[in-house]
Scaffold this motif. Structure first.
Motif, PDB file in Angstrom:
ATOM      1  N   SER A 162      19.091 -24.163 -10.069  1.00 52.88           N
ATOM      2  CA  SER A 162      18.167 -25.225 -10.475  1.00 52.88           C
ATOM      3  C   SER A 162      17.314 -24.795 -11.659  1.00 52.88           C
ATOM      4  N   LYS A 163      17.387 -23.507 -12.051  1.00 47.28           N
ATOM      5  CA  LYS A 163      16.508 -22.994 -13.104  1.00 47.28           C
ATOM      6  C   LYS A 163      16.855 -23.539 -14.490  1.00 47.28           C
ATOM      7  N   GLU A 164      18.153 -23.575 -14.819  1.00 46.87           N
ATOM      8  CA  GLU A 164      18.575 -23.964 -16.165  1.00 46.87           C
ATOM      9  C   GLU A 164      19.485 -25.179 -16.091  1.00 46.87           C
ATOM     10  N   SER A 165      19.327 -26.088 -17.049  1.00 46.62           N
ATOM     11  CA  SER A 165      20.111 -27.322 -17.020  1.00 46.62           C
ATOM     12  C   SER A 165      21.605 -27.055 -17.116  1.00 46.62           C
ATOM     13  N   VAL A 166      22.009 -26.015 -17.877  1.00 42.87           N
ATOM     14  CA  VAL A 166      23.447 -25.738 -18.019  1.00 42.87           C
ATOM     15  C   VAL A 166      24.056 -25.220 -16.722  1.00 42.87           C
ATOM     16  N   LEU A 167      23.211 -24.783 -15.792  1.00 47.40           N
ATOM     17  CA  LEU A 167      23.705 -24.292 -14.501  1.00 47.40           C
ATOM     18  C   LEU A 167      23.536 -25.320 -13.392  1.00 47.40           C
ATOM     19  N   ARG A 168      22.967 -26.482 -13.721  1.00 47.55           N
ATOM     20  CA  ARG A 168      22.811 -27.540 -12.717  1.00 47.55           C
ATOM     21  C   ARG A 168      24.068 -28.415 -12.715  1.00 47.55           C
ATOM     22  N   LEU A 169      25.110 -27.907 -12.139  1.00 46.12           N
ATOM     23  CA  LEU A 169      26.364 -28.662 -12.106  1.00 46.12           C
ATOM     24  C   LEU A 169      26.240 -29.805 -11.111  1.00 46.12           C
ATOM     25  N   SER A 170      26.698 -30.978 -11.503  1.00 43.57           N
ATOM     26  CA  SER A 170      26.679 -32.113 -10.589  1.00 43.57           C
ATOM     27  C   SER A 170      27.756 -31.949  -9.534  1.00 43.57           C
ATOM     28  N   GLU A 171      27.655 -32.720  -8.468  1.00 46.04           N
ATOM     29  CA  GLU A 171      28.692 -32.677  -7.431  1.00 46.04           C
ATOM     30  C   GLU A 171      30.047 -33.092  -7.996  1.00 46.04           C
ATOM     31  N   LYS A 172      30.034 -33.947  -9.014  1.00 44.41           N
ATOM     32  CA  LYS A 172      31.293 -34.370  -9.642  1.00 44.41           C
ATOM     33  C   LYS A 172      31.895 -33.228 -10.453  1.00 44.41           C
ATOM     34  N   LYS A 173      31.035 -32.485 -11.163  1.00 43.99           N
ATOM     35  CA  LYS A 173      31.533 -31.346 -11.945  1.00 43.99           C
ATOM     36  C   LYS A 173      32.065 -30.254 -11.020  1.00 43.99           C
ATOM     37  N   ILE A 174      31.380 -30.026  -9.917  1.00 43.79           N
ATOM     38  CA  ILE A 174      31.841 -29.022  -8.951  1.00 43.79           C
ATOM     39  C   ILE A 174      33.210 -29.410  -8.401  1.00 43.79           C
ATOM     40  N   LYS A 175      33.399 -30.704  -8.178  1.00 42.95           N
ATOM     41  CA  LYS A 175      34.700 -31.191  -7.706  1.00 42.95           C
ATOM     42  C   LYS A 175      35.775 -30.961  -8.764  1.00 42.95           C
ATOM     43  N   GLN A 176      35.420 -31.189 -10.024  1.00 39.21           N
ATOM     44  CA  GLN A 176      36.380 -30.947 -11.105  1.00 39.21           C
ATOM     45  C   GLN A 176      36.779 -29.474 -11.168  1.00 39.21           C
ATOM     46  N   VAL A 177      35.812 -28.591 -11.001  1.00 40.74           N
ATOM     47  CA  VAL A 177      36.113 -27.156 -11.028  1.00 40.74           C
ATOM     48  C   VAL A 177      37.079 -26.802  -9.911  1.00 40.74           C
ATOM     49  N   ALA A 178      36.814 -27.311  -8.713  1.00 40.76           N
ATOM     50  CA  ALA A 178      37.709 -27.034  -7.580  1.00 40.76           C
ATOM     51  C   ALA A 178      39.110 -27.564  -7.834  1.00 40.76           C
ATOM     52  N   GLY A 179      39.202 -28.643  -8.607  1.00 35.87           N
ATOM     53  CA  GLY A 179      40.502 -29.241  -8.900  1.00 35.87           C
ATOM     54  C   GLY A 179      41.376 -28.426  -9.826  1.00 35.87           C
ATOM     55  N   ARG A 180      40.825 -27.314 -10.394  1.00 34.71           N
ATOM     56  CA  ARG A 180      41.652 -26.474 -11.266  1.00 34.71           C
ATOM     57  C   ARG A 180      42.772 -25.817 -10.477  1.00 34.71           C
ATOM     58  N   GLY A 181      42.542 -25.578  -9.182  1.00 35.55           N
ATOM     59  CA  GLY A 181      43.601 -25.022  -8.336  1.00 35.55           C
ATOM     60  C   GLY A 181      44.522 -26.144  -7.886  1.00 35.55           C
ATOM     61  N   ARG A 182      45.606 -26.342  -8.604  1.00 32.97           N
ATOM     62  CA  ARG A 182      46.454 -27.516  -8.355  1.00 32.97           C
ATOM     63  C   ARG A 182      47.186 -27.430  -7.019  1.00 32.97           C
ATOM     64  N   ASN A 183      47.313 -26.243  -6.468  1.00 28.29           N
ATOM     65  CA  ASN A 183      47.986 -26.085  -5.178  1.00 28.29           C
ATOM     66  C   ASN A 183      47.007 -25.778  -4.055  1.00 28.29           C
ATOM     67  N   GLY A 184      45.739 -26.110  -4.271  1.00 23.08           N
ATOM     68  CA  GLY A 184      44.722 -25.852  -3.259  1.00 23.08           C
ATOM     69  C   GLY A 184      44.055 -24.505  -3.460  1.00 23.08           C
ATOM     70  N   LEU A 185      42.952 -24.301  -2.752  1.00 22.27           N
ATOM     71  CA  LEU A 185      42.184 -23.065  -2.854  1.00 22.27           C
ATOM     72  C   LEU A 185      42.297 -22.247  -1.578  1.00 22.27           C
ATOM     73  N   LEU A 186      42.163 -20.933  -1.703  1.00 24.61           N
ATOM     74  CA  LEU A 186      42.088 -20.080  -0.520  1.00 24.61           C
ATOM     75  C   LEU A 186      40.733 -20.262   0.159  1.00 24.61           C
ATOM     76  N   SER A 187      39.704 -20.442  -0.648  1.00 24.77           N
ATOM     77  CA  SER A 187      38.369 -20.726  -0.123  1.00 24.77           C
ATOM     78  C   SER A 187      37.511 -21.221  -1.276  1.00 24.77           C
TER      79      SER A 187
END
Length: 516
Positions: A162-187
């Motif tokens: 929450s300290k810096e705006s560039v580190l305040r990822l939205s829930e949508k951005k976090i979802k996009q990051v998780a989507g980089r693993g096209r075959n799913g994530l280990l965790s």
């Protein structure tokens, strides 16, 4: 992007379309009435997310990574860290490669995926050319939060704060990051460093649009007035740029030049500011805002409070402070050469601006055929990390001397004769006076034909003792009457046992020797 939209708007509505995985509302009046088709899963996959709330995100992230690399190396699995801060990435790399911490990662297995414009700011920049992760540990910045398809399965750590705006990822951005693993994530783990942030200012569309229009009016007024003077007319463009920079809100300009070259309201930047405002107000300002936003977006969230006392070292944070140092320049050049992205000639001619950089390049060029390149780069890096101001060249010269002896065959030549003249007891250590060491060194040199550089008696003796410290593990001592050293074994340059390609002699099999 806005110029792309300018082109888009020139095409007939029935012949144009946009696709997005994370839709936001446009404020551009020319796009407000675009027809929309929303496709939703009937049974969407729920993501299991571990949310670590903490007040020291650095320490929790480092310890979480190290935990993945403890135990049997054959069981290690790939890890991706989404972290939109180059300085923090460098600090984390320093920590997870620190031998003093349990676990640890070989720096050769670490890579950073970031924009090419930031290449010089990180020590292990990597240019991804496929759909597989380049090593065990991969850091990605916002340049790779979208548009990247990875076929590997991996453990994902996403760092938010929450300290810096560039580190305040939205829930949508976090979802996009998780989507980089096209075959799913280990965790999937989110490291959330939570600090209280002020309530405002939170922007509204009306306020931002009004600010943009006032800037446009000012530009028109200046252009009309300045055009009356030939001197000031030539300064219109530079004045406009300065005004628009000063009128930016959170570094986002509210006015832009469109495809036709005219100044107009930057609606896309206004959209971004409104999204930043929403994220700050609803996701990071409320106590449980992030967890609730993640649940709303389709996550099963398990929250834990984490604490860590680990902080970036104030004395050895050598990588975190590299952006403008000669060490950063040197290590970046060495990795570019190792990855065949640059020749030595290019490195010497274009980048080598200090004696330390030139010396580091020459050491790498000299020893790369004997020593694994990643291990050699790490040895150079660690040598410079111990430097005090102005000691770079001296420390690199000492490393060069150590490496010269490390690659020599101890069963022949000068080293053979020297080891016969100076027997050792690795368990107990053997004390020799400076005079003894100098005499035995000169004897071994004479027998083997090794040339001793000319100089004054004082200079030659100083050089010989420096060589002794480069060849042997020494501990200085005063033996009542004369200065000297305890010698315990052959000097082992850190990291070289695994990286030396030939002529490595790790220890001594000498019989115990107790001097009179």
């Amino acid at each position: 992007m806005e110029k792309c939209l300018d082109i888009y708007k020139q095409i007939e509505p029935e012949r144009r379309s946009m696709v997005t995985a994370t839709p936001l509302e446009f404020t551009d009046p020319e796009l407000l009435n675009e027809p929309k088709i929303t496709i939703r899963y009937e049974h969407g996959n729920k993501r299991d997310v571990q949310l670590f709330e903490c007040d020291n995100g650095f320490g929790v992230l480092v310890e979480s990574i190290l935990k993945k690399f403890s135990g049997d190396p054959s069981n290690f699995e790939k890890v991706v860290i989404a972290l939109n801060s180059l300085s923090l990435i460098n600090s984390v790399i320093e920590a997870i490669t620190d031998d003093k911490l349990s676990g640890g990662v070989d720096i050769a297995q670490i890579n950073v995926l970031c924009s090419s414009s930031s290449e010089a700011k990180v020590i292990k920049y990597h240019e991804l050319k496929g759909e597989h992760l380049p090593g065990l540990v991969t850091f990605i910045t916002s340049a790779f939060f979208t548009g990247l398809d990875l076929q590997d399965k991996f453990h994902l750590f996403t760092y938010v704060s929450s300290k810096e705006s560039v580190l305040r990822l939205s829930e949508k951005k976090i979802k996009q990051v998780a989507g980089r693993g096209r075959n799913g994530l280990l965790s999937e783990t989110i490291i959330y460093e939570r600090k209280d942030i002020p309530k405002g200012p939170f922007f509204s569309f009306h306020d931002l649009k009004e600010a943009a229009e006032s800037q446009l009016q000012s530009l028109n007024c200046i252009e009309k007035t300045y055009s009356k003077s030939p001197i000031m007319k030539a300064r219109i463009e530079s004045t406009f740029k300065a005004m628009l920079t000063n009128g930016a809100v959170d570094s986002s300009r509210l006015v832009r030049k469109n495809l036709k070259g005219d100044y107009s309201v930057s609606f896309l930047n206004i959209d971004a500011l409104l999204e930043y405002s929403r994220v700050a107000k609803t996701v990071y300002h409320p106590k449980n805002g992030l967890a609730e936003a993640l649940r709303t977006s389709g996550c099963v969230v398990n929250i834990s409070q984490k604490h860590s006392a680990l902080t970036p070292s104030e004395t050895d944070t050598h990588i975190a402070k590299l952006a403008s140092t000669e060490k950063k320049k040197l290590i970046t050049l060495l990795y570019n050469i190792a990855k065949r992205k640059m020749s030595f000639e290019e490195a010497y001619e274009e980048q080598a601006t200090t004696k330390a950089v030139v010396l580091g390049l020459s050491i790498f060029e000299k020893f790369r055929k004997y020593i694994d390149e990643d291990v050699l780069i790490e040895a150079i890096s660690k040598t410079l990390s111990k430097e005090r101001s102005g000691t770079s060249v001296r420390n690199l010269k000492r490393l060069e001397t150590k490496l010269d002896f490390a690659i020599q065959d101890p069963t022949t030549g000068f080293l053979k004769e020297l080891f016969q003249k100076i027997p050792l007891s690795p368990e107990k250590g053997v004390w020799y006076s400076n005079d003894d060491l100098i005499h035995k060194y000169q004897q071994a040199a004479a027998i083997s034909g090794k040339l001793i550089p000319p100089g004054t008696k004082e200079d030659v003796e100083k050089m010989i003792l420096e060589d002794i410290k480069a060849i042997f593990e020494t501990r200085s001592s005063n033996n009542n009457e004369r200065d000297g050293y305890y010698l315990k074994g052959r000097k082992i340059v850190e990291g070289l046992p695994a990286g030396l390609k030939k002529y490595f002699f790790p220890g001594f099999a000498a019989e115990d020797y107790i001097p009179d």
